[in-house]
Design a protein around this motif. Sequence first.
Motif, short mmCIF file in Angstrom:
data_model
loop_
_atom_site.label_atom_id
_atom_site.label_comp_id
_atom_site.label_asym_id
_atom_site.label_seq_id
_atom_site.Cartn_x
_atom_site.Cartn_y
_atom_site.Cartn_z
N GLY A 97 -27.60 39.41 -8.92
CA GLY A 97 -28.92 39.07 -8.41
C GLY A 97 -30.05 39.69 -9.19
N GLY A 98 -29.77 40.08 -10.43
CA GLY A 98 -30.81 40.67 -11.27
C GLY A 98 -30.89 42.18 -11.17
N THR A 99 -29.97 42.80 -10.42
CA THR A 99 -30.03 44.26 -10.25
C THR A 99 -29.31 45.00 -11.38
OG1 THR A 99 -28.02 44.26 -8.89
CG2 THR A 99 -30.13 44.01 -7.75
N THR A 100 -28.55 44.28 -12.20
CA THR A 100 -27.90 44.92 -13.34
C THR A 100 -28.43 44.29 -14.62
OG1 THR A 100 -26.07 43.32 -13.30
CG2 THR A 100 -25.79 45.33 -12.02
N PRO A 101 -28.43 45.02 -15.71
CA PRO A 101 -28.97 44.48 -16.97
C PRO A 101 -28.22 43.22 -17.38
CG PRO A 101 -28.62 46.85 -17.12
CD PRO A 101 -27.99 46.41 -15.83
N ALA A 102 -28.97 42.20 -17.78
CA ALA A 102 -28.36 40.95 -18.19
C ALA A 102 -27.82 41.06 -19.61
CB ALA A 102 -29.38 39.82 -18.11
N ARG A 103 -26.51 40.89 -19.74
CA ARG A 103 -25.92 40.84 -21.08
C ARG A 103 -25.42 39.44 -21.37
NH1 ARG A 103 -20.41 40.64 -21.31
NH2 ARG A 103 -19.25 40.94 -19.37
N LEU A 104 -25.89 38.49 -20.55
CA LEU A 104 -25.32 37.16 -20.57
C LEU A 104 -25.93 36.31 -21.69
CD1 LEU A 104 -23.31 35.42 -19.01
CD2 LEU A 104 -25.18 34.69 -17.54
N GLN A 105 -25.06 35.67 -22.44
CA GLN A 105 -25.46 34.67 -23.42
C GLN A 105 -25.02 33.30 -22.90
OE1 GLN A 105 -23.66 35.77 -27.14
NE2 GLN A 105 -24.44 37.86 -27.06
N PHE A 106 -25.66 32.25 -23.42
CA PHE A 106 -25.34 30.91 -22.95
C PHE A 106 -24.88 30.03 -24.09
CE2 PHE A 106 -28.33 32.41 -19.72
CZ PHE A 106 -27.66 32.04 -18.56
N GLN A 107 -23.86 29.23 -23.82
CA GLN A 107 -23.45 28.14 -24.71
C GLN A 107 -23.68 26.86 -23.93
OE1 GLN A 107 -22.00 28.07 -28.08
NE2 GLN A 107 -22.69 25.98 -27.63
N GLU A 108 -24.77 26.17 -24.22
CA GLU A 108 -25.09 24.96 -23.47
C GLU A 108 -24.20 23.80 -23.89
OE1 GLU A 108 -29.20 23.95 -23.32
OE2 GLU A 108 -29.78 25.89 -22.43
N VAL A 109 -23.69 23.08 -22.90
CA VAL A 109 -22.79 21.95 -23.14
C VAL A 109 -23.31 20.76 -22.36
CG1 VAL A 109 -20.80 23.45 -23.52
CG2 VAL A 109 -21.28 22.62 -21.21
N ARG A 110 -22.73 19.58 -22.64
CA ARG A 110 -23.15 18.36 -21.96
C ARG A 110 -22.05 17.77 -21.08
NH1 ARG A 110 -26.71 14.88 -26.40
NH2 ARG A 110 -28.26 16.51 -26.81
N SER A 111 -20.89 18.42 -21.05
CA SER A 111 -19.80 17.87 -20.24
C SER A 111 -18.89 19.00 -19.80
CB SER A 111 -19.00 16.84 -21.04
OG SER A 111 -18.22 17.48 -22.03
N TYR A 112 -18.14 18.73 -18.72
CA TYR A 112 -17.15 19.70 -18.28
C TYR A 112 -15.98 19.78 -19.25
CZ TYR A 112 -19.47 20.63 -13.87
OH TYR A 112 -20.38 21.05 -12.92
N HIS A 113 -15.72 18.71 -19.97
CA HIS A 113 -14.66 18.75 -21.00
C HIS A 113 -14.98 19.83 -22.03
CE1 HIS A 113 -12.81 15.14 -19.41
NE2 HIS A 113 -13.95 14.50 -19.50
N ALA A 114 -16.23 19.87 -22.48
CA ALA A 114 -16.64 20.88 -23.46
C ALA A 114 -16.60 22.27 -22.85
CB ALA A 114 -18.04 20.56 -23.98
N MET A 115 -17.00 22.38 -21.59
CA MET A 115 -16.99 23.66 -20.90
C MET A 115 -15.58 24.24 -20.83
SD MET A 115 -18.55 24.36 -17.10
CE MET A 115 -20.08 23.49 -17.51
N VAL A 116 -14.63 23.39 -20.43
CA VAL A 116 -13.23 23.83 -20.32
C VAL A 116 -12.66 24.16 -21.70
CG1 VAL A 116 -10.91 23.10 -19.67
CG2 VAL A 116 -12.84 22.60 -18.15
#
Length: 299
Positions: free
Chosen positions: A210-229
């Motif tokens: 909920g924002g209480t810990t430092p964000a170390r998150l990076q994002f890999q944006e995809v357009r389908s669940y196939h790519a996500m999996v």
Amino acid sequence: MDLASLAIFRTVAREGSITRTAHLLGRVPSNVTTRIQQLEAEIGVPLFQRDRKAMTLTAEGVAYLDYAERILNLAEEAEQVVNPKEPVGTLRIGSMESTVAARLPLPLAEFNAKWPEVTIELVTAPTRQLVDALLAHRIDCALIALPPGDAGFGPDEVATTPLFREELVLLLPPGHPEIEHAKEIKPRALAAFAPGCTYRRLAEEWVTDGGTTPARLQFQEVRSYHAMVALTAAGTCFSLLPRSVLDLVPDADRFTIKPLMTVATCLAERPGFKTPAVLQFRETLRAFSDIPEIADAPH
């Protein structure tokens, strides 16, 4: 400007061709060309860039297309509202990718079998973009993810009907150790759809507590669940997705899976918008609902 000219303009914009537009609309190419030229003369700017192979929208044409779509949609909506009959015309449905894959095939097949005169247009996008399209009258209804008590809009803007319970699971690469806390996740990147996706936001909130810990998150944006999996299988990412989608993935049990939460998929509509096609589509969806108070309600 008239509705016929707007419809011709919209079709040329979609097809990128005078010849294909003429064929689709049952007109001669010279008539289509004349209509476009008259519209451009009336507006005072070119709407298309022309070459021998295609008609491409100018920047002004792109902006004008958005208004043309809304005007044509409102005209059809007005006709259906003031003169309600059996469902006819076009039903413009927006949906999340996950709902299209796991929830909509059977309801759409049943709806089409019962109301074959309705043309179904289906677009997919994250929840926020779907709500924006609904409010702009670009679509008639939308299937969106709605966390409890966190709509982001008022009931006078969007009416929602909960239809499906989606268990969201954290998907980790095959062989990843079981986890209890987000800090135990080894991949540093979350494979997710573009901003506006409810599941992406929920994953980010869970990882950062909920924002209480430092964000170390990076994002890999995809357009389908196939790519996500696939990215998760490769070990470079982790992801959050509905179990109903994961159930469609071969060898899903090879992944490390952690159930996280349950979120409702809702049908979103504009209050007071009651065309016969939308009403019948809602009733069709209710018959497939896995929320007892909805499925058991009188239809």
